[in-house]
Scaffold this active site. Structure first.
Site, PDB file in Angstrom:
ATOM      1  N   ARG A 182       0.799  -1.220   0.000  1.00 57.15           N
ATOM      2  CA  ARG A 182       0.000   0.000   0.000  1.00 57.15           C
ATOM      3  C   ARG A 182       0.840   1.284   0.000  1.00 57.15           C
ATOM      4  NH1 ARG A 182      -2.569  -4.089   2.135  1.00 57.15           N
ATOM      5  NH2 ARG A 182      -4.734  -4.398   1.518  1.00 57.15           N
ATOM      6  N   HIS A 236      -0.768  -2.460  -4.600  1.00 54.52           N
ATOM      7  CA  HIS A 236      -0.132  -3.326  -5.600  1.00 54.52           C
ATOM      8  C   HIS A 236       0.043  -2.674  -6.973  1.00 54.52           C
ATOM      9  CE1 HIS A 236       0.215  -6.394  -2.735  1.00 54.52           C
ATOM     10  NE2 HIS A 236      -0.907  -7.042  -2.904  1.00 54.52           N
ATOM     11  N   HIS A 272       3.122 -12.959  -5.865  1.00 55.24           N
ATOM     12  CA  HIS A 272       1.907 -13.088  -5.057  1.00 55.24           C
ATOM     13  C   HIS A 272       1.203 -14.437  -5.250  1.00 55.24           C
ATOM     14  CE1 HIS A 272      -1.426 -11.980  -2.618  1.00 55.24           C
ATOM     15  NE2 HIS A 272      -1.250 -10.681  -2.705  1.00 55.24           N
ATOM     16  N   TYR A 279      -0.530 -17.853  -4.132  1.00 53.80           N
ATOM     17  CA  TYR A 279      -1.307 -18.374  -2.997  1.00 53.80           C
ATOM     18  C   TYR A 279      -1.018 -19.868  -2.884  1.00 53.80           C
ATOM     19  CZ  TYR A 279      -4.430 -14.246  -2.909  1.00 53.80           C
ATOM     20  OH  TYR A 279      -4.969 -13.001  -2.798  1.00 53.80           O
ATOM     21  N   ASP A 337      -2.755 -10.424   7.650  1.00 57.67           N
ATOM     22  CA  ASP A 337      -2.372  -9.640   6.480  1.00 57.67           C
ATOM     23  C   ASP A 337      -1.393  -8.597   7.018  1.00 57.67           C
ATOM     24  OD1 ASP A 337      -2.105  -8.542   4.020  1.00 57.67           O
ATOM     25  OD2 ASP A 337      -4.212  -7.989   3.754  1.00 57.67           O
ATOM     26  N   GLN A 390       5.135 -10.068   3.622  1.00 46.75           N
ATOM     27  CA  GLN A 390       3.721  -9.953   3.941  1.00 46.75           C
ATOM     28  C   GLN A 390       3.176 -11.365   4.127  1.00 46.75           C
ATOM     29  OE1 GLN A 390       2.467  -6.793   4.040  1.00 46.75           O
ATOM     30  NE2 GLN A 390       0.338  -7.222   4.526  1.00 46.75           N
ATOM     31  N   GLU A 421       4.695 -12.827   0.718  1.00 45.60           N
ATOM     32  CA  GLU A 421       5.236 -11.925  -0.292  1.00 45.60           C
ATOM     33  C   GLU A 421       6.438 -11.192   0.278  1.00 45.60           C
ATOM     34  OE1 GLU A 421       1.494  -9.533  -1.023  1.00 45.60           O
ATOM     35  OE2 GLU A 421       0.870 -11.216   0.195  1.00 45.60           O
TER      36      GLU A 421
END
Ligand SMILES: *[C@@H]1O[C@H](CO)[C@@H](O)[C@H](O)[C@H]1NC(C)=O
Ligand SMILES: *[C@@H]1O[C@H](CO)[C@@H](O)[C@H](O)[C@H]1NC(C)=O
Length: 354
Positions: free
Chosen positions: A90, A115, A188, A190, A254, A292, A319
């Site tokens: 951010r 992002h 990124h 998952y 997060d 992250q 991340e």
């Protein structure tokens, strides 16, 4: 004389042709494979679509969340598998000031930039510089001046490389061409070590080598404080089940961890994730200062590959990155890269099963 003019016309023609090709690059799929370790990637967002690796019985499964079609990647709001930039995470108020000039960015996340903006590097078509199925693929992207509001041109190169039986390295390089610019790339993907369609990751065991976090407000913007994880639900210094603190943090994680590193820019161990059911373990190494840790709290019945429906907590993202909103925090390590300098971000994933 005429010959020279003709030659110049020919060269100009070639240049225009190359540019036209650049703007109409085809979206394609690319495989990497070494034995029973396989990846499927696309140049749309330099994205990992799938990664298949064996469990403790030698049975392979795809452990990456993803979609069946490029349309879904284009409409994706979760950044599945993508390469994020120009600035991952951010930026408060969707703006920052550099060399006396204020840059306004797309406010795509509650008034802030997330992002890289509304169409970051995860939503552009990359070129493929080289691809050898049994070794690597290199994607490149030339970000133009003022793309998503960022200063100057930036040349970006990302290589996914098979480096061991079940090991993947990701090398991200960025070079500003003409102006200083913030750069913070991130991968990124998952992960669900039980298989992308195996349910939630609440019983995965996680260890994160970060004894501090960058505290954030309700919109996940850093307050500037760096606080210890000791005595908080963020303490993963010892391996723990993801769900350990679910009663205190119903949406779980997060959060950016400040990694405990002895040397900047050297590879160090970031995190270890283990799934007790399949026996799969993923070790992550990186040269970055932060990571992250995200447990997919925002997934909500997302339609994925092979008919899978991904719910909240379907996966873990780790991340590696610089700290969020560094451009607005003079006391955070800088993300400004100047012409002549090179940004280099390395990740190594090591998979085992027993
Ligand atoms: C790679 O993924 C795409 C999109 O899901 C799919 O169409 C393609 O068949 C896959 N390729 C391989 C080799 O799995
Ligand atoms: C999930 O999506 C459904 C359908 O769009 C919506 O009704 C529900 O409120 C969403 N849940 C959350 C937690 O966002």
């Amino acid at each position: 004389m005429t010959k020279i003019v003709l030659l110049l016309c020919f060269l100009l023609g070639l240049l225009l042709l190359a540019q036209a090709r650049d703007h109409h690059r085809k979206i394609e799929f690319y495989e990497l494979e070494r034995g029973d370790f396989k990846l499927n990637l696309t140049n749309y967002g330099a994205t990992i679509i799938s990664l298949t690796t064996p469990d403790k019985h030698g049975k392979p499964a795809d452990i990456v969340l993803g979609y069946d079609s490029i349309d879904s990647y284009e409409n994706d709001k979760s950044y599945f598998g993508a390469l994020i930039g120009r600035v991952a995470n951010r930026i408060a108020g969707a703006k920052f000031t550099l060399d006396g000039k204020t840059y306004q960015l797309p406010a795509n996340d509650h008034g802030n930039t997330l992002h890289g903006g509304s169409r970051g590097f995860s939503d552009v078509v990359w070129s493929v510089e080289s691809h050898k199925k049994h070794s690597h693929i290199t994607f490149t992207y030339n970000s133009y001046e003022n793309e998503q509001g960022f200063p100057g041109k930036l040349k970006v190169k990302v290589t996914y490389m098979l480096i061991g039986a079940h090991e993947l390295a990701v090398k991200m390089i960025a070079k500003p061409v003409d102006k200083a610019t913030p750069v913070n790339l991130a991968q990124h993907t998952y992960w669900n070590l039980g298989g992308h369609n195996s349910g939630d990751i609440l019983s995965h065991i996680v260890q994160i080598f970060g004894s501090h976090i960058t505290a954030v407000d309700k919109l996940l913007i850093p307050t500037g404080e760096i606080i210890s994880v000791k005595g908080t639900p963020y303490d993963f210094l010892e391996p723990k089940k993801v769900a350990t603190y679910i009663h205190e943090l119903p949406d779980l994680y997060d959060m950016n961890y400040v990694l405990d590193k002895s040397f900047q820019n050297h590879l160090s161990k970031v995190a270890v994730v283990r799934d007790p059911v399949s026996g799969r373990k993923m070790e992550l190494w990186s040269n970055q200062l932060g990571v992250q840790f995200y447990t997919s709290g925002q997934l909500n019945a997302t339609k994925g590959k092979d008919g899978a429906i991904y719910h909240k907590f379907a996966a873990i993202a780790l991340e590696t990155q610089g700290f969020p909103d560094s451009v607005n925090h003079p006391y955070f390590p800088t993300q400004i890269v100047k012409p002549g300098e090179t940004y280099e971000h390395i990740m190594v994933y090591r998979f085992t099963a027993h």
